[in-house]
Design a protein around this motif. Structure first.
Motif, mmCIF file in Angstrom:
data_model
loop_
_atom_site.group_PDB
_atom_site.id
_atom_site.type_symbol
_atom_site.label_atom_id
_atom_site.label_comp_id
_atom_site.label_asym_id
_atom_site.label_seq_id
_atom_site.Cartn_x
_atom_site.Cartn_y
_atom_site.Cartn_z
ATOM 1 N N SER A 150 0.834 -1.210 0.000
ATOM 2 C CA SER A 150 0.000 0.000 0.000
ATOM 3 C C SER A 150 0.865 1.254 0.000
ATOM 4 O O SER A 150 0.536 2.256 -0.652
ATOM 5 N N GLN A 179 2.374 1.598 -3.542
ATOM 6 C CA GLN A 179 1.354 2.014 -4.507
ATOM 7 C C GLN A 179 1.011 3.490 -4.340
ATOM 8 O O GLN A 179 0.884 4.231 -5.319
ATOM 9 N N LYS A 180 0.880 3.929 -3.082
ATOM 10 C CA LYS A 180 0.580 5.333 -2.841
ATOM 11 C C LYS A 180 1.716 6.221 -3.320
ATOM 12 O O LYS A 180 1.495 7.293 -3.907
#
Length: 803
Positions: free
Chosen positions: A285, A288-289
């Motif tokens: 996460s 991806q961010k």
């Protein structure tokens, strides 16, 4: 075969002409006419943290992804053995000439302490592969290339009337891999991440080390997560990789672990890799961010790459002319170089070498393979070999005016200091630090072998300290010296305070001692007493500690102690052939059929003062160098090219222009892959040592410097009648903005970061010396081969010499 290769090259050059409106061959880079048949020939890109190897296959592409910290933990390492408890026994055996028996003791002790077998450092391995499939068809006008100025690896071909292009670089500015795929028609591509393939006979090895590797595709992301079975303080628990796939036009969908893009105008892939140091939650996460914060525009990201990587690369430029051979496609270039090199070919290799080292220097200095690996079992584990390899790999970072890259070398050793202290205490019973011959994910010396007696090698920390002190001499940064470099130097010197003992003559005895990887011709053991290199390293370290100590405010008692230690160092020996001996005891015979030249350590970088002032010593070193070169010539340069690079440094420092030129030509002719990666041996074994050493020797042949002293063209190759170099750095905070030479003239422009007076030495007496501003060189006597130059901070000074 060579004629057939040239025909293929000519055919491909026609293709390049057809495609002039698309990819243009780079001014500083190369073009190749076929995909890589193996990973060692793949196109290289890297930012010092992440490295990629792109094969360049049109339809079934593989891009191997590496990370600077991706060392596969084989086990939780055992601490170094208690060799110190047996040091007296080892010394007694050495004193009685029982060298083989002494060498067996560390191995015997390692078995008592549970090692069970010889242990290696953790190997450098790939993180994952990117797989990319495109619609097959008949390929024409194929080329692949690397642009050294931008770090881009590119592939282009025509298929069914359409032009296809793929471009990739690893951004130093944005810390991501950027890949763009375009076509004059539509792009149809299938993308996935995977674990690097494992051979059938490697699975036990892999399963012992890797807990799992998971790959997936969801929404716009490809992911790969790997967890290790073994963990110890300071290393990752595993690695996570994420690729974000953008498409302009067309459609995109996921199929199992793949992303499939159909009928797009363009596909852009951004990829990030991160080590997992916490083992608490997935990093996906976060990655991806992070990737969504980066503007998905290739041109914009490339501008950032030009300002970072491009600025580093562009600081230095060597100009040795132009010819058709230098512009040959890389496969033909490599074959042609074996028949003989030209100065313009050397210029291209100079650029390639600097590109390789810049691209692989960041978190760490370059390891044996830089920042690239396409195998689970790299030679020597592809870690850091501190008895010559990594020292040569970083040898031009300062002179090529990239001092910030030397921080990687410094910080790696700083991180390892707790391990190095354990080595000193456990192996020798001393204070201070001992740098092992091999390290990667930790700094413990765990290599116990009765032939390669590496646990008894003591010179690693002193050698490292010499390179770090040079970092200060180039930059003049007092904080760097006081807070980082000097603490390392001081602990290296403390080791010698405790380790050295006196012999019967009252001089220090280095026992045990080791001249890396060589044994006397009349002894089967590499373990000896009083190897010349060990004495040279200790003297160099103590002199540097005295000088640095006075700068940082060391106590007078400590400095006096080091001064007294210098007076007790044994004298060097000149053998009956007039050569500088590799071992001081007279009963040891020379063994010149060897790849190292350790007894010339005092001439590798800065020339030791006794060799500057003592003609007899200098001549003896020269004879040793010539004896070693006889073996090299018989084998087109031979194996382990870093030793050849060191011989080139010595030849340049001794002012032997003909021999320096010969060594440069040997290195230029036999150690290059079609990817412009470099080899360890003549013609084989992917290795980055030469990429560090090749520019270092060339720069050394053009300028040698000490604080307050500059030697111009000390060993200019006889084949280089004209040429120029721009942007190199000198000790004493001086930049050579440009040095240009011809048969009758030399023009050089300097800029100093401080006010100073410098002696400038010339290779021969000249008839006229003109300085601008004029006052910079007053009262010049043209009957001498030197003059003095007054430099003002930040004010360029140009000197014209006429012969």
């Amino acid at each position: 075969m060579f004629k057939h290769l040239l025909l293929l090259v000519l055919g491909s050059l026609i293709g390049v002409a057809i495609q002039a409106q698309s990819f243009t061959p780079p001014d500083r880079g190369f073009v190749s006419w076929k995909p890589a048949p193996r990973w060692e020939d793949a196109l290289l890109s890297g930012n010092g943290t992440m490295g990629t190897l792109m094969f360049g296959e049109p339809h079934d592409e593989t891009i191997i992804v590496n990370h600077a910290l991706s060392y596969l933990p084989q086990r939780v390492p055992l601490q170094p053995i208690d060799q110190a408890s047996r040091l007296a026994e080892i010394r007694d055996l050495l004193a009685r000439g029982k060298f083989v028996e002494a060498a067996r003791i560390p191995v015997e002790q390692s078995m008592k302490e549970g090692y069970g077998e010889k242990h290696w450092i953790d190997p450098y391995v790939p993180v994952c592969d990117i797989k990319l499939s495109m619609t097959p068809g008949n390929v024409v006008d194929y080329i692949r290339m690397v642009d050294f100025e931008t770090g881009e690896a590119k592939v282009q071909w025509r298929q069914d009337g359409q032009l296809y292009q793929r471009s990739l670089f690893v951004s130093r500015a944005d810390s991501v891999m950027v890949m763009k795929i375009t076509s004059s028609g539509k792009v149809n591509v299938r993308l996935s991440l995977r674990q690097h393939p494992v051979n059938w006979d490697q699975w036990d090895y892999i399963n012992n080390a890797i807990k799992y590797t998971n790959v997936s595709a969801k929404d716009n992301y490809l992911t790969c997560s790997t967890a290790f079975n073994h963990h110890f303080k300071g290393i990752p628990y595993g690695f996570e990789a994420t690729a974000l796939v953008y498409n302009v036009g067309g459609t995109k969908k996921t199929e199992d672990s793949h992303i499939v893009v159909t009928d797009a105008d363009e596909v852009l892939v951004l990829m990030a890799v991160a080590p997992d140091f916490k083992n608490k939650a997935s990093l996906q996460s976060y990655l991806q961010k992070w990737l969504t914060t980066i503007k998905p525009d290739y041109a914009t990201l490339l501008e950032g790459q030009k300002r970072s990587h491009g600025e580093l690369f562009g600081r230095v430029k060597l100009s040795l002319g132009k010819d058709a051979k230098a512009d040959l496609q890389s496969e033909a270039f490599v074959e042609t170089a074996r028949q003989g090199v030209t100065p313009p070919m050397i210029q291209k290799e100079f650029d390639a070498a600097r590109y390789n080292i810049i691209s692989s220097t960041g978190i760490n200095p370059p390891n044996l393979q830089g920042i690239w690996s396409g195998t689970w079992t790299p030679p020597w584990s592809s870690g850091f070999t501190h008895d010559g390899n990594v020292e040569v790999a970083v040898s031009h970072l300062l002179s090529a005016n990239t001092p910030e890259l030397m921080a990687a070398y410094l910080h790696y050793h700083e991180r390892m200091m707790p391990w190095y202290r354990d080595n000193a205490r456990r192996l020798f019973g001393t204070r201070g630090i001992v740098v092992p011959a091999h390290s990667s994910s930790h700094g413990w010396n765990i290599h116990f072998d009765e032939t390669w007696t590496l646990s008894l090698w003591t010179a690693g920390a002193g050698w490292t300290a010499g390179i770090l002190y040079d970092y200060y001499l180039y930059t003049g940064n007092p904080d760097l010296l006081e807070k980082h470099i000097y603490p390392f130097m001081r602990e290296a010197a403390w080791f010698y305070e405790d380790f050295l003992i006196k012999g019967d003559d009252g001089k220090y005895l280095f026992s045990p001692s080791y001249s890396p990887e060589n044994n006397p011709a009349n002894s089967p053991s590499q373990l000896v007493v009083n190897a010349t290199m060990d004495v040279m390293v200790a003297k160099d370290l103590l002199r540097n500690c005295i000088d640095a100590g006075k700068i940082v405010g060391e106590t007078s008692q400590q400095i006096h102690k080091w001064e007294q230690m210098l007076t007790l160092m044994p004298d060097y020996r000149i053998n009956t052939d007039g050569e500088l001996a590799e071992w001081l005891p007279r009963n040891f015979e020379e063994n010149h059929s060897h790849r190292h030249v350790s007894q010339l350590y005092a001439l590798f970088d800065r020339m030791a003062p006794e060799f500057v002032t003592d003609t007899v010593l200098r001549n003896a070193a020269h004879k040793t160098l010539k004896a070693r070169m006889d073996q090299r010539r018989r084998n087109h340069g031979g194996e382990m090219v870093f030793g050849l690079a060191q011989q080139g440094m010595v030849a340049a420092n001794l002012g032997d222009a003909a021999l320096t030129g010969e060594i440069i030509d040997l290195m230029a002719g036999y150690y290059w892959a079609p990817s412009f990666a470099t080899y360890h041996n003549a013609g084989n074994l992917f290795n980055m040592d030469l990429s560090g050493g090749f520019p270092a020797v060339i720069i050394r042949s053009l300028v040698y410097s000490e604080p307050g002293s500059i030697s111009l063209l000390p060993a200019l190759s006889p084949n280089w009648e004209t040429g120029a170099i721009e942007g190199i750095a000198l000790r004493g905070q001086i930049i050579v903005n440009r040095l240009e030479w011809s048969r009758n003239d030399v023009v050089v422009r300097f800029t100093s970061a401080i006010d100073q007076r410098v002696m400038v030495k010339l290779p021969k007496v000249c008839s006229r010396i003109v300085a601008s501003p004029k006052a910079a060189a007053s009262k010049v006597d043209c009957s001498k081969n030197y003059f003095f130059l007054r430099m003002k901070k930040g004010v360029p000074v140009t000197v014209t010499l006429t012969y």
